[in-house]
Design an enzyme around this catalytic site. Structure first.
Site, short mmCIF file in Angstrom:
data_model
loop_
_atom_site.label_atom_id
_atom_site.label_comp_id
_atom_site.label_asym_id
_atom_site.label_seq_id
_atom_site.Cartn_x
_atom_site.Cartn_y
_atom_site.Cartn_z
N ASN A 290 -10.29 0.55 -0.24
CA ASN A 290 -9.32 0.44 0.85
C ASN A 290 -9.92 0.84 2.19
O ASN A 290 -10.45 1.96 2.33
CB ASN A 290 -8.13 1.38 0.59
CG ASN A 290 -7.23 0.90 -0.52
OD1 ASN A 290 -7.56 -0.04 -1.23
ND2 ASN A 290 -6.09 1.55 -0.66
N ILE A 291 -9.80 -0.05 3.16
CA ILE A 291 -10.35 0.22 4.49
C ILE A 291 -9.32 -0.13 5.55
O ILE A 291 -8.91 -1.29 5.67
CB ILE A 291 -11.66 -0.58 4.71
CG1 ILE A 291 -12.72 -0.12 3.69
CG2 ILE A 291 -12.16 -0.43 6.15
CD1 ILE A 291 -13.97 -0.96 3.64
N GLU B 167 -1.44 6.06 -9.02
CA GLU B 167 -2.40 7.03 -8.49
C GLU B 167 -2.27 8.38 -9.18
O GLU B 167 -1.18 8.88 -9.42
CB GLU B 167 -2.22 7.22 -6.96
CG GLU B 167 -3.17 8.29 -6.40
CD GLU B 167 -3.39 8.23 -4.88
OE1 GLU B 167 -3.14 7.17 -4.28
OE2 GLU B 167 -3.81 9.26 -4.33
N HIS C 107 -7.80 9.94 3.84
CA HIS C 107 -7.31 8.97 4.82
C HIS C 107 -7.64 9.37 6.26
O HIS C 107 -7.76 10.56 6.55
CB HIS C 107 -5.79 8.80 4.68
CG HIS C 107 -5.39 8.12 3.41
ND1 HIS C 107 -4.77 8.77 2.37
CD2 HIS C 107 -5.54 6.83 3.00
CE1 HIS C 107 -4.55 7.92 1.38
NE2 HIS C 107 -5.00 6.73 1.73
N ASP D 45 0.85 -1.19 0.00
CA ASP D 45 0.00 0.00 0.00
C ASP D 45 0.90 1.25 0.00
O ASP D 45 1.82 1.36 0.82
CB ASP D 45 -0.85 -0.06 1.29
CG ASP D 45 -2.00 0.93 1.30
OD1 ASP D 45 -2.43 1.35 0.22
OD2 ASP D 45 -2.47 1.24 2.41
N HIS D 46 0.65 2.18 -0.89
CA HIS D 46 1.39 3.45 -0.95
C HIS D 46 2.91 3.29 -1.01
O HIS D 46 3.65 3.93 -0.25
CB HIS D 46 1.03 4.36 0.24
CG HIS D 46 -0.38 4.83 0.22
ND1 HIS D 46 -0.82 5.82 -0.61
CD2 HIS D 46 -1.48 4.41 0.91
CE1 HIS D 46 -2.13 6.01 -0.42
NE2 HIS D 46 -2.55 5.16 0.48
N HIS E 243 -9.11 4.87 -2.32
CA HIS E 243 -8.44 4.89 -1.01
C HIS E 243 -9.33 5.65 -0.03
O HIS E 243 -10.35 6.23 -0.41
CB HIS E 243 -7.09 5.60 -1.13
CG HIS E 243 -6.04 4.73 -1.73
ND1 HIS E 243 -4.95 4.27 -1.02
CD2 HIS E 243 -5.91 4.21 -2.97
CE1 HIS E 243 -4.22 3.51 -1.80
NE2 HIS E 243 -4.77 3.46 -3.00
N GLY E 244 -8.91 5.68 1.23
CA GLY E 244 -9.59 6.51 2.22
C GLY E 244 -11.08 6.24 2.32
O GLY E 244 -11.88 7.16 2.43
N SER F 196 -8.90 2.53 8.64
CA SER F 196 -9.31 3.24 9.86
C SER F 196 -10.50 2.58 10.58
O SER F 196 -10.52 2.53 11.82
CB SER F 196 -9.67 4.69 9.54
OG SER F 196 -8.54 5.36 9.04
P1 13P Z 1 -8.96 4.79 5.55
O1 13P Z 1 -8.08 5.62 6.41
O2 13P Z 1 -10.20 5.54 5.14
O3 13P Z 1 -9.31 3.47 6.18
O4 13P Z 1 -8.17 4.48 4.18
C1 13P Z 1 -7.23 3.44 4.12
C2 13P Z 1 -6.42 3.48 2.86
O5 13P Z 1 -6.70 4.18 1.91
C3 13P Z 1 -5.24 2.61 2.80
O6 13P Z 1 -4.48 2.83 1.65
O1 G3H Z 2 -3.42 4.73 3.60
C1 G3H Z 2 -2.77 4.45 4.60
C2 G3H Z 2 -3.11 3.28 5.45
O2 G3H Z 2 -4.20 3.57 6.29
C3 G3H Z 2 -1.90 2.81 6.19
O3 G3H Z 2 -1.61 3.62 7.27
O4 G3H Z 2 0.81 4.17 7.08
O5 G3H Z 2 -0.39 4.27 9.29
O6 G3H Z 2 0.11 2.06 8.21
P1 G3H Z 2 -0.17 3.54 8.01
ZN ZN Z 3 -4.52 4.86 0.95
#
Ligand code: 13P
Ligand code: G3H
Ligand code: ZN
Length: 330
Positions: free
Chosen positions: A275-276, A145, A189, A93-94, A232-233, A278
């Site tokens: 993507n979930i 992205e 996010h 991720d990212h 995302h987010g 939080s």
């Molecule tokens: P949330 O913070 O909304 O859960 O998004 C997570 C995310 O985009 C991980 O890449």
């Molecule tokens: O998009 C980001 C994800 O929620 C991951 O978060 O970098 O705190 O692990 P983190």
């Molecule tokens: Zn993300």
């Protein structure tokens, strides 16, 4: 060097094609530890849903990359043991550099994200293309992205968001060769996705966020028909969890997320990965805080991580069944 195929993982190609065709989205749940991984697999096996296990750069630092890789391999076996061989992707991720993406590919990831969204357009294209060239030699799929999400996470921070410009998407996809594209249409996010002044308040005083920009999504779909889109987010920040946390010693203020109906709507389109992270953090925190307040003498971690895992599983199953529509698609 290990191939994800030896670990029993799959890439996203077939998964996304089926999701677009079927009008649902694949859940991409972040994990950093064993309880999260167990909850994801238990939920997706019971829901019979394909799943993307997501590892951020922060998660790698926290948990150790080798352990996470073996946990993903363990997840494949665990799913079988629970009775269903669901398709499982291990996704970075990212990713923020070619080197990080390459390391993950060499260690058994089946999918990587290269997030060049904060770079000038041409640099984003060049970096993404370089990752795609390496990844495709190993049959690993790549998410790029375009557009910038607002919000703050450990390793993902942006003060200023801007929506994806539909005029760029065709050129970006063609020049880079990416397999999917993350876009910015109003998600963000973290648990505080919007400032209170961007929201209205309902009768109970709860913040109601501005709607997602479905007009931009439609325009993007018109430019790249049938191409896999990623959101995302996409946590919804369930207010039940916020309330439990705040009545059990927590201090979350103005926490607000993306309404689930809007995500359900998005999942019917070319959005095929949601993507979930939080929401899982909130579920775990609510459960742990409840045990601490109700059983202050408890000090066995299994007695608070166990309920946290159960709550997480309930949340993930709900997402598959009622929000993303991925239940029954494994
Ligand atoms: P949330 O913070 O909304 O859960 O998004 C997570 C995310 O985009 C991980 O890449
Ligand atoms: O998009 C980001 C994800 O929620 C991951 O978060 O970098 O705190 O692990 P983190
Ligand atoms: Zn993300």
């Amino acid at each position: 060097m290990v191939s994800y195929k030896e670990l029993g993982l799959v890439n996203t190609r077939e998964m996304f094609a089926k999701a677009i065709e079927g009008g649902y989205a694949i859940p991409a749940f972040n994990f950093n530890n064993m309880e999260q991984m167990q909850a994801i697999i238990q939920a997706c096996v019971e829901a019979s849903s394909p799943v993307i296990l997501q590892v951020s750069a922060g998660a790698r630092k926290y948990a150790n990359q080798t352990l996470l890789r073996y946990m993903a391999q363990g997840a494949v076996e665990y799913a079988k043991e629970l009775g269903k061989n669901i398709p499982i992707v291990l996704h970075l991720d990212h990713g923020n550099s070619f080197e990080l993406c390459k390391d993950c590919i060499d260690m058994g990831f089946s999918s990587v994200m290269i997030d060049g969204s904060a770079l000038p357009y041409d640099e984003n294209v060049a970096l993404t293309k370089k990752v795609v060239e390496y990844a495709h030699q190993h049959d690993v799929t790549v998410e790029g992205e375009l557009g910038v999400l607002a919000g703050v996470e450990d390793e993902v921070a942006s003060e200023h968001s801007h929506y994806t410009d539909p005029a760029d998407v065709e050129d970006f996809v063609k020049k880079t060769g990416v397999d999917s594209l993350a876009i910015s249409i109003g998600t963000s996010h973290g648990a505080n996705k919007f400032k209170p002044e961007q929201c209205t308040r309902n009768a109970e005083g709860i913040l109601v966020p501005p709607p997602l920009r479905f007009d931009i999504l439609k325009e993007i779909e018109k430019r790249i028909p049938g191409f896999p889109i990623v959101l995302h987010g996409s946590s919804s920040v369930p207010q039940e969890y916020v309330k439990i946390i705040n009545t059990h010693g927590g201090a979350l203020k103005d926490a607000v997320g993306i309404p689930e109906e809007q995500l359900r709507e998005a999942a019917k389109s070319a959005v095929c990965k949601i993507n979930i992270d939080s929401d899982g953090r909130l579920a775990m925190t609510a459960a742990v805080r409840t045990v601490f307040v109700e059983h202050p003498a408890e000090f066995d971690p299994r007695k608070y991580l166990g309920p946290a895992r159960d709550e997480l599983k309930k949340l993930y199953k709900h997402k598959c069944e009622n929000v993303l529509g991925s239940a029954g698609k494994a």
